[in-house]
Design an enzyme around this catalytic site. Structure first.
Site, PDB file in Angstrom:
ATOM      1  N   ASP A 130       0.689  -1.245   0.072  1.00 21.05           N
ATOM      2  CA  ASP A 130      -0.045   0.028  -0.086  1.00 21.05           C
ATOM      3  C   ASP A 130       0.947   1.220   0.076  1.00 21.05           C
ATOM      4  O   ASP A 130       0.400   2.162  -0.419  1.00 21.05           O
ATOM      5  CB  ASP A 130      -1.023   0.078   1.212  1.00 21.05           C
ATOM      6  CG  ASP A 130      -0.199   0.041   2.551  1.00 21.05           C
ATOM      7  OD1 ASP A 130       0.935   0.178   2.576  1.00 21.05           O
ATOM      8  OD2 ASP A 130      -0.855   0.096   3.558  1.00 21.05           O
ATOM      9  N   HIS A 131       2.120   1.325   0.350  1.00 18.28           N
ATOM     10  CA  HIS A 131       2.926   2.457   0.414  1.00 18.28           C
ATOM     11  C   HIS A 131       3.463   2.905  -0.920  1.00 18.28           C
ATOM     12  O   HIS A 131       4.040   4.098  -0.585  1.00 18.28           O
ATOM     13  CB  HIS A 131       4.024   2.178   1.545  1.00 18.28           C
ATOM     14  CG  HIS A 131       3.434   2.384   3.149  1.00 18.28           C
ATOM     15  ND1 HIS A 131       2.290   2.084   3.459  1.00 18.28           N
ATOM     16  CD2 HIS A 131       4.095   3.189   3.914  1.00 18.28           C
ATOM     17  CE1 HIS A 131       2.132   2.683   4.764  1.00 18.28           C
ATOM     18  NE2 HIS A 131       3.150   3.323   4.965  1.00 18.28           N
ATOM     19  N   ASP A 195       3.501  -0.587  11.266  1.00 17.29           N
ATOM     20  CA  ASP A 195       2.871   0.666  10.890  1.00 17.29           C
ATOM     21  C   ASP A 195       2.336   1.254  12.149  1.00 17.29           C
ATOM     22  O   ASP A 195       1.521   0.649  12.652  1.00 17.29           O
ATOM     23  CB  ASP A 195       1.901   0.477   9.727  1.00 17.29           C
ATOM     24  CG  ASP A 195       1.567   1.807   9.184  1.00 17.29           C
ATOM     25  OD1 ASP A 195       0.893   2.769   9.892  1.00 17.29           O
ATOM     26  OD2 ASP A 195       1.878   2.203   8.087  1.00 17.29           O
ATOM     27  N   ARG A 468      -1.694  12.566   9.940  1.00 18.21           N
ATOM     28  CA  ARG A 468      -0.559  13.376  10.356  1.00 18.21           C
ATOM     29  C   ARG A 468      -0.325  14.414   9.432  1.00 18.21           C
ATOM     30  O   ARG A 468      -0.426  14.399   8.306  1.00 18.21           O
ATOM     31  CB  ARG A 468       0.608  12.060  10.224  1.00 18.21           C
ATOM     32  CG  ARG A 468       1.951  12.078  10.845  1.00 18.21           C
ATOM     33  CD  ARG A 468       2.605  10.966  10.826  1.00 18.21           C
ATOM     34  NE  ARG A 468       2.117  10.258  12.236  1.00 18.21           N
ATOM     35  CZ  ARG A 468       2.419   8.749  12.241  1.00 18.21           C
ATOM     36  NH1 ARG A 468       2.979   8.294  11.472  1.00 18.21           N
ATOM     37  NH2 ARG A 468       2.042   8.311  13.454  1.00 18.21           N
ATOM     38  N   SER A 663       5.643   7.988  12.608  1.00 20.54           N
ATOM     39  CA  SER A 663       5.683   6.554  11.978  1.00 20.54           C
ATOM     40  C   SER A 663       6.658   5.748  12.768  1.00 20.54           C
ATOM     41  O   SER A 663       7.639   6.070  13.460  1.00 20.54           O
ATOM     42  CB  SER A 663       6.096   6.838  10.490  1.00 20.54           C
ATOM     43  OG  SER A 663       6.392   5.501   9.971  1.00 20.54           O
ATOM     44  N   ARG A 665       8.688   3.630  11.332  1.00 21.77           N
ATOM     45  CA  ARG A 665       9.598   3.232  10.553  1.00 21.77           C
ATOM     46  C   ARG A 665      11.171   2.832  11.197  1.00 21.77           C
ATOM     47  O   ARG A 665      11.425   3.686  11.892  1.00 21.77           O
ATOM     48  CB  ARG A 665       9.790   4.036   9.330  1.00 21.77           C
ATOM     49  CG  ARG A 665      10.224   5.475   9.766  1.00 21.77           C
ATOM     50  CD  ARG A 665      10.424   6.340   8.535  1.00 21.77           C
ATOM     51  NE  ARG A 665       8.897   6.704   8.409  1.00 21.77           N
ATOM     52  CZ  ARG A 665       8.521   7.968   7.682  1.00 21.77           C
ATOM     53  NH1 ARG A 665       9.329   8.694   7.439  1.00 21.77           N
ATOM     54  NH2 ARG A 665       7.300   7.760   7.385  1.00 21.77           N
TER      55      ARG A 665
END
Length: 777
Positions: A130-131, A195, A468, A663, A665
């Site tokens: 999806d990213h 995520d 965000r 995020s 990440r």
């Protein structure tokens, strides 16, 4: 139980205690009433009986009523009889039910899993593409372009999923959170996802927690997952939503109360009579944005709205089972929260938060005047929604001959949503009012937006229904003032084209010149017909993937196999240089930017070229410009870090409050480790980032006295003393050496437990996992 069954249970208990569980054993331990966790895993069953058993053990030990959060978290304890439990202090060893990974973070997670040497994941796991789909022209064209550009990465994820037993949702399937809500979340589940917005699943009564890839690897490897025992913040809802007020306004209000760090270390648990006035998808919307207040996750109690959604998504059997165990899926009467916030939904007004931070809350009625006073652009250039419940507002505008004055984009959450709104005519209405329907993907929400209507550096305003809105988040333009609000308000403001419009009180001018007022939206909670599933985009993992080949070219610029990080040498960290002393907000977007950098998420060395390029250097007030202490020349942060690494010099970063918010990440932790960093010292950390740093063998430390932040200057050298006696709860000393020869000592705190100290000593959590594997084998 028969002697044979006891023998089998004993064998599996031994496997669990050995530290690595190689094969998923849920079918053996499941309850008698077999209900599958999802349609895609018919042999993996919901185990409410085990949840019930664990809850009863813990309740007897604690001798008090339990919150819903506690029931589900403690219900997943590895050893409920012996686990030390104290909110906000002890570390829990947990057994989550499943793992979900989005494609940008799945690359590194799967590379780490490959490095572990294990043959197959131990729990049900999925990858969601999806990213990597950039919003440009519209759904079909953008999707095809993404498939062409990212073919190498998609092939890697697909083959890695097949080899290691991971389900693969192809590009175009939809956003990971919506796919989880439609297929995988259920009341009482514990799910971890790579995520930060994984808490979306709390809208279906699950404990769904955002983590870094290394945490996901632990769970996929069958190792108990560690989480600091969360505090519980109760949000008591009374009254009923009505008019222009939507579920989004609940979390916008809570964000204004708690700020971006007010939920750190806590689960937000919604309760009270007002809960029943919110749809299941509305509850998910509230939980989703809980990530913006630093919360571990958010959750709602099981109720009829969830039951209705489960039935509509083909999971009535799960709802029936949840009904049987409902007492464990709601809070106990008389349970105690660490903090309670009360919100009367009948009095709640529509809100809009921003710019530049998601906790700057304003009533929609005030935002026009506030914007003019602050000098924020009031003309809205683009309105962006990630939901499709707004056709009633758009339909009213069309009936009066109006279209959106602002550009307007719509992102369907999943292929099922896209197909359903196309079938039911909603997409047609949104296009007619001026909307562009994008691909089923994250798109502009995460910076995947090829924006052409402005130049970089041009001051402008956008309104979104995302979560965000950090500087440059959506379009990489630091002058874009992004505001977050509900989809309904985004649509109304896009039609008006200005922040000065309040749909509750203001009038629009129709095409015939007459004035009219928009009526409050009144949309169906769920489609009248069954959801249209759309195209089949799921790839089942084969029963035996051992013969599957996973291709990673040594010359690839997108993918890179991992090398182990170096082990701690047993000495104190002496005379470290300071790479950068960060001023103010430093999110994971600042530490490891997204947007165009997403294409390097599977290549550690290449993506490390974005290390801290968005952070503001306190020495000169600039981004991506730091002094090289060895040459005295200013240059980019990554280049300076690489120079230090080449010269064999260790370095540290000094940060401000809530360092690493945003995020999940883990690249924001992998990159500093890869380029020679050893220590990050801040006033405070965001939860996920602090854990990610520990996982990669770095030392996240906090000032015992936050004022000591001012004692360290970018030209100083730092030594961390006491690592030979590194122990939980024991502060470390930091000796600051100034250029004039003077020095001073400050104290630094940490939150390491014993196993996390072992991660540091081994060089990383992955290195430690391999050590344990070697011992057990």
């Amino acid at each position: 139980a028969s002697p044979f069954s006891l023998l089998i249970l004993s064998f599996f208990q031994h496997a669990l205690n050995s530290g690595v569980r190689r094969y998923h054993v849920a079918p053996v331990l499941c309850q008698r009433a077999k209900v599958a966790m999802s349609h895609f895993e018919p042999n993996e069953y919901i185990n409410y009986e085990k949840l019930e058993k664990n809850i009863n053990i813990v309740r007897k030990r604690l001798d008090r009523p339990l919150t819903l959060s506690e029931k589900i978290v403690y219900g997943h304890l590895d050893d409920p009889a012996k686990q030390e439990i104290e909110r906000g202090k002890t570390y829990l060893r947990l057994r989550p039910d499943r793992v979900a990974m989005q494609d940008a973070t799945a690359q590194m997670a799967m590379l780490q899993f490959i490095s572990s040497g294990l043959p197959k994941v131990a729990v049900p796991s999925t990858i969601h593409c999806d990213h990597l789909i950039e919003a440009q022209s519209g759904g079909e064209k953008d999707l095809q372009r993404a498939k062409d550009i990212n073919q190498e990465v998609y092939n890697f994820l697909s083959t890695a999923g097949a080899k290691y037993g991971v389900g693969f949702w192809k590009p175009g399937s939809g956003i990971i959170h919506q796919i989880i809500l439609e297929n995988y979340s259920y009341p009482g589940v514990m799910l971890i996802g790579t995520d930060s917005h994984t808490p979306n699943g709390g809208g279906l009564g699950g404990i769904c927690i955002g983590v870094g890839g290394a945490d996901a690897v632990d769970v996929m490897a069958g190792i108990p997952w560690e989480l600091k025992c969360p505090k519980v913040i109760g949000v008591k809802l009374s009254g009923k939503l009505s008019g222009w007020t939507s579920p989004k306004d609940v979390i916008l209000k809570v964000a204004g109360i708690l700020t971006v760090k007010g939920g750190t270390g806590a689960i937000i648990e919604y309760h009270g009579p007002g809960v029943d006035s919110i749809s299941c998808t509305g509850m998910a919307t509230i939980c989703n944005m809980g990530a913006e207040i630093g919360a571990t996750t958010s959750i709602f109690p099981y109720n009829e709205r969830m039951k209705k959604y489960l039935g509509k998504t083909g999971r009535a059997d799960i709802a029936a089972l949840a009904d049987e165990f409902k007492q464990h899926l709601v809070p106990d009467s008389g349970c105690q929260y660490d903090q309670v916030i009360e919100i009367n939904l009948s009095e709640l007004k529509p809100h809009i938060n921003g710019p530049f931070t998601p906790d700057l809350a304003h009533p929609v009625s005030d935002i026009g005047a506030v914007a003019e006073k602050e000098g924020w652009p009031v003309d809205i250039r683009v309105g962006l929604i990630g939901s499709c419940t707004n056709s009633t507002v758009a339909k009213q505008a069309l009936a009066h001959g109006l279209k959106c004055k602002s550009k307007f984009t719509i992102t369907p959450g999943s292929e099922q949503i896209r197909a359903t709104i196309e079938r039911d005519g909603y997409a047609k209405i949104l296009r007619e009012v001026g909307g562009l329907v994008l691909a089923n993907a994250c798109g502009p929400c995460i910076g995947q937006w090829d924006r052409k209507d402005i130049k970089k550096g041009e001051k402008n305003t956008i309104v979104t229904s995302y979560n965000r809105n950090f500087t440059g988040r959506n379009d990489a333009n630091p002058e874009t003032h992004a505001f977050v609000t509900s989809p309904e308000i985004v649509t109304a403001l896009s039609i008006a084209g200005t922040l000065k419009f309040n749909p509750e009180t203001d009038y629009l001018t129709a095409a015939d010149g007459k004035k009219f007022k928009l009526e409050a939206p009144d949309a169906d909670e769920l489609p009248k017909l069954e959801f249209d599933p759309g195209q089949d985009t799921y790839q089942y993992p084969p029963k035996d993937g051992s013969g599957q080949h996973v291709d990673v070219s040594p010359t690839s610029q997108r993918l890179q196999l991992l090398e182990p990080f170096d082990k701690w040498d047993g000495k104190d960290l002496e005379d470290m240089l300071i790479l950068i002393k960060v001023k103010g907000k430093c999110t994971t977007d600042h530490i490891s930017a997204a947007g165009p950098w997403l294409k390097f998420r599977g290549h550690l060395d290449n993506i490390s070229n974005n290390l801290l390029i968005g952070a503001i250097n306190i020495e000169n007030g600039k981004a991506n410009s730091v002094r090289n202490a060895l040459t005295q020349e200013f240059g980019p942060v990554p280049d300076t870090a690489r120079y230090y690494k080449k010269m064999g010099v260790k370095w540290a970063v000094i940060g401000d409050e809530n360092y690493g918010e945003g995020s999940s990440r883990e690249h924001a932790a992998l990159e500093p480790r890869h380029l020679g960093g050893r220590v990050i010292i801040t006033k405070s950390f965001a939860r996920i980032h602090e854990t990610n740093l520990k996982k990669q063998g770095l030392l996240p430390l906090t000032f015992a006295d936050p004022a000591d932040y001012n004692k360290i200057h970018p030209v100083d050298k730092l030594s961390i003393v006491g690592l030979k006696d590194f122990a939980p709860g024991k502060p470390l000393k930091c000796i600051i050496k100034h250029p004039n020869g003077s020095q001073e000592t400050i104290m630094l705190n940490h939150t390491f437990n014993e196993s996390q100290i072992e991660w540091f000593q081994a060089g990383s959590a992955l290195n430690r996992m391999k050590e344990l594997q070697q011992k057990s084998s």
